[in-house]
Design an enzyme around this catalytic site. Structure first.
Site, PDB file in Angstrom:
ATOM      1  N   SER A 204       0.803  -1.255   0.161  1.00 38.33           N
ATOM      2  CA  SER A 204      -0.102  -0.059   0.021  1.00 38.33           C
ATOM      3  C   SER A 204       0.994   1.187   0.018  1.00 38.33           C
ATOM      4  O   SER A 204       0.364   2.335   0.051  1.00 38.33           O
ATOM      5  CB  SER A 204      -0.839  -0.088   1.326  1.00 38.33           C
ATOM      6  OG  SER A 204      -0.418   0.194   2.256  1.00 38.33           O
TER       7      SER A 204
ATOM      8  N   LYS B 250      -6.315   4.108   8.721  1.00 37.39           N
ATOM      9  CA  LYS B 250      -5.520   4.877   8.297  1.00 37.39           C
ATOM     10  C   LYS B 250      -5.842   6.363   8.103  1.00 37.39           C
ATOM     11  O   LYS B 250      -5.170   7.270   8.485  1.00 37.39           O
ATOM     12  CB  LYS B 250      -5.044   4.518   6.787  1.00 37.39           C
ATOM     13  CG  LYS B 250      -4.370   3.089   6.817  1.00 37.39           C
ATOM     14  CD  LYS B 250      -4.048   2.633   5.304  1.00 37.39           C
ATOM     15  CE  LYS B 250      -3.550   1.490   5.162  1.00 37.39           C
ATOM     16  NZ  LYS B 250      -3.167   0.919   3.529  1.00 37.39           N
TER      17      LYS B 250
END
Length: 808
Positions: free
Chosen positions: A681, A724
Site C-alpha cells: 500500500s 489509516k
C-alpha cells in the site's frame, strides 16, 4: 615403571612359570582354590610342581580370551605357592594356591607351550610410626563397622581384625571386599604398604556409605508397607464393626452413587460413572489407584450436566446494559441484539461463536463481560496467550500422574452451568510445538456441528458444549489458522475517533478512576479541553487504555494533595496538564513544518490501528543503484522497484532524460528504522517521493496518501482504510489521496472523517502527482487525467470493508 616404584622393587629377580588366571585377582596371604584346564596353564603348573612349587599368577585383561598373549595379561601379579593339586577325571587339575608376595614381570617368554616370567619382588619393610599405627587403627575400626553392616564375611576376613602388620592387613581386606576386577588389580599394583592401606581405608569409607544408604531405603520401604497393611486391616475391621452395629447403612459409596444418579448425566456417562464407583469400592482406600479413581469421579460430578442459568432474552434490557458499559460500537451491539432476537424465536438454538478483532484497548474483553451481563449468563475468561500444548484444551489422559481435564472442562466447572459465556482471550497468540497444536484442538470446540459431543482426554466421555456462547478476541487475523477462522463469526472493532474518546472519557473513564483513587466528584473535575488535550498530546493509540492510565495518574496526584489538605478541590484544565503530567509526549501534528522535495506522508495499518509514515527519497550522483532502508520487507521493496519503473516509463512527461537513472543513485528511506514495515500500500507514496526527488518539485506537506501501484501507473485498492484515515486525522492532516476502488468503504467511515477531511479518489498515478506536487512538471500538463474530489459521502450501497491486503 615409575622411579619410586623402581626403588620399591629392589628384590631379587627370578624366572617362574606363569599362569594367566581369569575373573579373579589373587592377593598375598590369600588361599585360593581354582581349576586349571587350559593346556598352557597345565604345563606351567606341572613345571612348577616339578620344581619348588612356586608359580607366577597374573590376571587376564579380558576373561573371554582362551589363548591369551603376553599383551593380554597384567604385568603385576602374585607369586603363589601350590599347596595342593588333584587331577580330576576330565583331565583338569584342581589346585589350592597360597599367595606369597606380589611381583612385577619384567619379561614374559613362551617356553615349550607355556609362559615363563622374569619377575622382581619388593623388599620394603614399613617402619612402625605413630602415623602408621593410627592408619592401622582407622582401618581396623572401618572394617569392623563394615563387617557389622555386611554380615557375610568369612573367618579369614574377620581374622584381619587381629592383624597389626599393615601390608598383610591391607591385602587380606582387599581380597575380601566386593570390588570389580579392575579395582582389585589397581590395589594389587600398589607396592607401598602405607599407600595401599590408605586406599583400603578410602574404599571402606565408600562401601560403608553405600551399605548405610541401602539399609535406610530398605527400612523406609518396610515401614511404608507395614503402615499400608495396618491401615487396610484397621479399615476392614471398622467396616466389620459398623456392619455388626448396623451403622454402615449410609456409606461414602452410597452418597457417591446418589450424587451420580442426581447429576443429570447422559445414560452412557452414568454407566461409566457406576463402573468406576464399583472399581473404587473394591480398591484398598490408601492405594494410588483409589486416589486416581476418586479424583475422576469428583470431576465427573463437578461438571454441570443439567444446571442452566436462567437466560434474559429481553432485547431492551440487553440494549440498556450494552449502552451503559460501552460507547459507540453500534455494529457490534446490533449483532449481539440480533443474536438475542433469534434466541427468542428459536426454542433450542445452537451456541454462537463470535470473534472480536481489533487493536488493543478498544473494549473487546469488556464486551464479552457485557454480553454475559446482558443475557444473565455466567462469565468465564480463558486466556490462550502463549498456550502451545494441545493438552491445555483437551486435558491429559488418566494414565499420567497428576493428570487434569483441559481448560474447557475446567471453565465449565468454574461456571457451574451448561450455558455460560466463555471468553477465549488472545486466540491469535497461540503457538504450536512438538507437544501439539492447540488451535487444531479448538476446531472441535468451536464447531457448532461437533461441539455437542466434545470429548476431553481426561473425562473420556462426550460432553455437550452446544449451549455455550463462545466469544474469542484477537488483535490480528493472519496468525489464526484458516479453518479456525471459518468456524467463527468475525466482528471487527476499529479505533475510536477523538470525539468518541472524549465521550468515553467523560462517561466512563473519569468516573472509574475517581472511584478507584478514593476521590469524590466534588474534589476533582475535568474540563472538556483538558480531556481533549490528554487525547492529543499525551496518548497516541486506537483504544483508550493509555487515556485511562493518564487520567489515573492525574487522580493519584490530586489524591496526594487531598491527603495533605482535605479541603483541596482540583479542576483539571488544559493549562494545568503540564504540571500534572509533565511535558507533552506528542505534538499536535506530525505533519512537516514546510513542503519539501522527496518527502511524502504515507498511511499505514498496524496491529495497534493506523499510523502515518514519512517516506524520504534522496537522489545522488552515481551509477543507477537504488537502496531501500528502514527495515522494509520484500513486498515493500518490490513496490519501490515498481514505482521506479513507472517513473522511467513516464520520464518524458516528467521532464526527465530517458537515461536519467544511469547517472544517479537513489536512496529510499522510511524513518523509525527499528520497526519492520511491509506491504504494497506504499506504492503511490514511493512513486510520488521518487517523482518529487527527480523533478526537484516539492510535495504538499498537508496531504497523506495510500494505495498500491502497478507498472502502468494504475492505483489499486488497499485495506484498513478507516484506521489509516483516523491516524491521518489524529496527526492533523485534513486531505488524503485514496484508490477510487475503495469508495465502496465510505459507508464504514465515521462522520468525523467524512465531514472534516477532503478525500481525493484516484485511478491513475498521474492524478496523484497532479494533486500532491506543489507545481506540475514541465511536460505533465497535457497528460493528466481528470481528478475526482469529494468532501461528503458518495451515495454508494454499503459493503463490507476490504480485507487487509495492504499492510504497510
Amino acid at each position: 615403571m615409575k622411579k619410586d616404584e623402581r626403588d620399591i622393587l629392589n628384590g631379587a629377580m627370578r624366572k617362574l612359570p606363569m599362569m594367566p588366571i581369569r575373573e579373579m585377582v589373587i592377593f598375598p596371604h590369600m588361599m585360593t582354590p581354582f581349576v586349571v584346564g587350559r593346556e598352557s596353564s597345565v604345563r606351567a603348573l606341572e613345571e612348577a610342581l616339578n620344581g619348588d612349587r612356586r608359580i607366577f599368577l597374573a590376571t587376564q585383561h579380558d576373561a573371554a580370551v582362551d589363548e591369551p598373549t603376553r599383551d593380554d595379561i597384567y604385568t603385576v601379579g602374585v607369586i603363589g605357592n601350590i599347596v595342593q593339586s588333584v587331577r580330576m577325571p576330565d583331565g583338569n587339575i584342581k589346585v589350592l594356591v597360597e599367595g606369597v608376595e606380589r611381583a612385577r614381570a619384567s619379561e614374559i617368554n613362551d617356553d615349550d607351550g607355556f609362559f615363563v616370567a622374569t619377575v622382581k619382588t619388593s623388599n620394603v619393610e614399613l617402619q612402625s610410626t605413630q602415623a602408621t599405627e593410627q592408619l592401622v587403627a582407622r582401618v581396623h575400626q572401618l572394617f569392623e563397622q563394615y563387617g557389622k553392616l555386611q554380615q557375610s564375611l568369612n573367618q579369614e576376613a574377620t581374622a584381619a581384625l587381629r592383624m597389626d602388620e599393615p601390608a598383610k592387613l591391607a591385602d587380606v581386606i582387599a581380597a575380601n571386599l566386593p570390588l570389580a576386577i579392575e579395582e582389585k588389580q589397581q590395589l594389587l599394583e600398589v607396592f607401598d604398604p602405607e599407600v595401599r592401606l590408605s586406599r583400603i581405608a578410602d574404599t571402606l569409607d565408600i562401601a560403608i556409605e553405600k551399605l548405610n544408604m541401602d539399609r535406610t531405603i530398605q527400612s523406609r520401604v518396610k515401614r511404608q508397607m507395614e503402615r499400608a497393611q495396618k491401615e487396610y486391616y484397621l479399615n476392614e475391621k471398622i467396616k466389620a464393626i459398623q456392619k455388626e452395629l448396623g451403622r454402615g447403612e449410609k456409606s461414602e459409596f452410597d452418597e457417591l452413587k446418589k450424587k451420580v444418579e442426581e447429576a443429570g448425566m447422559t445414560k452412557e456417562v452414568q454407566e461409566k460413572a457406576m463402573q468406576e464407583l464399583k472399581k473404587l469400592e473394591a480398591m484398598p482406600p490408601m492405594s494410588a489407584e483409589s486416589t486416581v479413581s476418586r479424583n475422576y469421579l469428583d470431576w465427573l460430578l463437578a461438571v454441570p450436566w443439567k444446571k442452566r442459568s436462567k437466560e434474559i432474552r429481553s432485547i431492551e434490557t440487553a440494549q440498556t446494559v450494552l449502552n451503559e458499559d460501552h460507547y459507540g460500537l453500534e455494529k457490534i451491539k446490533d449483532r449481539i441484539l440480533e443474536f438475542l432476537a433469534v434466541r427468542q424465536l428459536v426454542k433450542n438454538p445452537k451456541g454462537s461463536i463470535l470473534c472480536f478483532v481489533g487493536p488493543p484497548g478498544v473494549g473487546k474483553t469488556s464486551l464479552g463481560m457485557s454480553i454475559a451481563k446482558a443475557t444473565g449468563r455466567k462469565f468465564v475468561r480463558m486466556s490462550l496467550g502463549g498456550v502451545r500444548d494441545e493438552a491445555e484444551i483437551r486435558g491429559h489422559r488418566r494414565t499420567y500422574i497428576g493428570a487434569l481435564p483441559g481448560q474447557i472442562i475446567q471453565s465449565m466447572k468454574k461456571a457451574g452451568t451448561k450455558n455460560p459465556v466463555i471468553m477465549l482471550d488472545e486466540i491469535d497468540k497461540m503457538a504450536s510445538d512438538f507437544r501439539g497444536d492447540p488451535a487444531s484442538a479448538l476446531l472441535e470446540v468451536l464447531d457448532p456441528e461437533q461441539n455437542h459431543t466434545f470429548q476431553d482426554h481426561y473425562l473420556d466421555v462426550e460432553y455437550d458444549l452446544s449451549q455455550v456462547l463462545f466469544v474469542a478476541t484477537a488483535n490480528v487475523l493472519h496468525t489464526i489458522p484458516g479453518p479456525l477462522q471459518d468456524r467463527m463469526e468475525i466482528l471487527r472493532l476499529t479505533g475510536y475517533t477523538e470525539l468518541e474518546k472524549l465521550e468515553i472519557a467523560k462517561q466512563y473513564l473519569v468516573k472509574k478512576q475517581v472511584e478507584a483513587t478514593g476521590l469524590t466528584a466534588e474534589q476533582i473535575s475535568f474540563s472538556d479541553d483538558a480531556l481533549r488535550e490528554i487525547i492529543r498530546a499525551y496518548t497516541r493509540e486506537s483504544g483508550v487504555r493509555n487515556l485511562e492510565r493518564e487520567i489515573g495518574n492525574i487522580c493519584r496526584k490530586v489524591a496526594r494533595k487531598v491527603v495533605g489538605n482535605d479541603k483541596h478541590v482540583e479542576t483539571v484544565t488544559a493549562e494545568s496538564l503540564s504540571a500534572l503530567l509533565g511535558v507533552a509526549k506528542y505534538r499536535d501534528s506530525q505533519v512537516q513544518e514546510k513542503s519539501e522535495i522527496g518527502l511524502v506522508t504515507g498511511l499505514a495499518w498496524t496491529e495497534m490501528g493506523g499510523s502515518i509514515l514519512q517516506t524520504e527519497v534522496q537522489v545522488l550522483d552515481g551509477k543507477g543503484k537504488m537502496t531501500a532502508t528502514g527495515q522494509l520487507g520484500d513486498v515493500m521493496q518490490e513496490s519501490a522497484q515498481a514505482a521506479l519503473t513507472y517513473i522511467r516509463s513516464r520520464s518524458n512527461s516528467l521532464g526527465l532524460p530517458r537515461d536519467f537513472y544511469r547517472n544517479v543513485d537513489i536512496h529510499v528511506h522510511v524513518p523509525e528504522g527499528a520497526i519492520p514495515k511491509d506491504g504494497p500500500s506504499a506504492g503511490i507514496t514511493l512513486a510520488t517521493a521518487l517523482a518529487s526527488a527527480l523533478t526537484k518539485i516539492e510535495v504538499r506537506r498537508d496531504i497523506a496518501m495510500t494505495g498500491e501501484i502497478t507498472l502502468r501507473g494504475k492505483v489499486l485498492p488497499i485495506g484498513g482504510l478507516k484506521e489509516k484515515l483516523l491516524a491521518a486525522h489524529r496527526a492533523g492532516i485534513r486531505e488524503a489521496i485514496l484508490p477510487a476502488e475503495n469508495m465502496r468503504d465510505i459507508a464504514d467511515l465515521p462522520d468525523l472523517i467524512k465531514n472534516e477531511m477532503k478525500l481525493n479518489w484516484v485511478e491513475q498515478m498521474d492524478e496523484v502527482l497532479e494533486i500532491a506536487l506543489v507545481s506540475r512538471p514541465l511536460k505533465l500538463a497535457t497528460e493528466t487525467a481528470e481528478v475526482l474530489v469529494t468532501t461528503a459521502p458518495i451515495p454508494i450501497p454499503a459493503q463490507n470493508p476490504a480485507e487487509n491486503i495492504a499492510h504497510q
